[in-house]
Design an enzyme around this catalytic site. Structure first.
Site, mmCIF file in Angstrom:
data_model
loop_
_atom_site.group_PDB
_atom_site.id
_atom_site.type_symbol
_atom_site.label_atom_id
_atom_site.label_comp_id
_atom_site.label_asym_id
_atom_site.label_seq_id
_atom_site.Cartn_x
_atom_site.Cartn_y
_atom_site.Cartn_z
ATOM 1 C CD GLU A 1 47.304 1.784 -6.339
ATOM 2 O OE1 GLU A 1 46.455 0.888 -6.791
ATOM 3 O OE2 GLU A 1 48.082 1.788 -5.821
ATOM 4 C CG ASP B 1 43.589 -7.373 -9.956
ATOM 5 O OD1 ASP B 1 44.136 -6.865 -8.808
ATOM 6 O OD2 ASP B 1 43.261 -6.819 -10.969
#
Length: 262
Positions: free
Chosen positions: A44, A55
């Site tokens: 990824e 995140d």
């Protein structure tokens, strides 16, 4: 069977996340080669964004470094296109919808397909608000990998699994990426059994909060694949030179691969 799903045949795959352009696009290229050489099955690549809500601080900081280095989505796609002949494993772009909207949904789907990207993950795009992009991705043969959490309702789970392809990204805990202190969801086995019932043949990748071999060994029986991002970025950043960063990345990937096998 598409290129991503094919990686789930046989041994459970290791899926790693790196932030595109951190600390440079040239280093991103070298990291892709290194991770591939050490047996990572799917890579990824994060699209740098100024406000990555899902995140934790490790990936937020990586994204900021990439932005300061001048990385844009257009430059990232161009780099992937440039190296696609040397990349054998599936590459998946992971980013936020605003970046794609600004790029243009149709142009984005076309350009990443031409660059050899196999899939995309867009954490902030709900299943019922992605009709146009989904159509373009499908037309160009790019998988849209969707996310589910321990709190996803039965009806929502049915809708998400019906529209996800490649694999289903199962979030291991509530919160942001990289929160290893929180650990994985305490009822992980039941959670993934519930998801698997809805997902059918779609493989289940488990990510968020998986920070090393010890945790991998504890949970490896339940998902079809393991996803690690923040812990890998920490390992890379512990290196003071480019050579040390690459060595750290390779060593970390090898340790996780060994944990998956045991």
């Amino acid at each position: 069977m598409n290129k991503i799903t094919a990686q789930f045949q046989g041994e459970k795959p290791l899926i790693t996340y790196i932030s595109g352009g951190d600390p440079s696009l040239e280093m991103t290229e070298k990291l892709i080669y290194k991770l591939q050489a050490e047996g990572v099955d799917i890579i990824e690549i994060g699209i740098p964004f100024s406000d990555p809500l899902a995140d934790g601080p490790v990936i937020q900081e990586a994204s900021q470094r990439a932005l300061k280095a001048g990385t844009t989505l257009k430059k990232l796609i161009a780099k992937i296109n440039e190296i696609q002949a040397q990349v054998e494993v599936p590459l998946v772009l992971m980013g936020y919808y605003n970046s794609i909207l600004n790029y243009g949904e149709k142009d984005f789907a076309r350009d990443i397909a031409e660059a050899g990207v196999s899939g995309v993950i867009i954490p902030d795009l709900p299943v019922d608000e992605k009709a146009e992009l989904s159509k373009y991705l499908e037309n160009y043969g790019v998988s849209q990998i969707m996310l589910v959490t321990p709190n996803t309702s039965k009806q929502r789970l049915k809708e998400i699994t019906a529209k996800s392809s490649g694999f289903l990204y199962c979030v291991a805990h509530l919160g942001t990426t990289g929160d290893g202190q929180q650990g994985v969801y305490p009822k992980l086995e039941n959670y993934l059994k519930r998801v698997r019932k809805a997902a059918g043949e779609l493989p289940l990748g488990l990510g968020f909060g998986i920070d090393g071999p010890e945790k991998v060994r504890k949970i490896i029986d339940y998902p079809d694949g393991i996803i690690i991002g923040s812990a890998l970025i920490k390992a890379i950043q512990a290196g003071e030179t480019e050579a040390e960063m690459l060595e750290n990345a390779g060593k970390f990937a090898k340790e996780i691969k060994n944990a998956i096998k045991t």
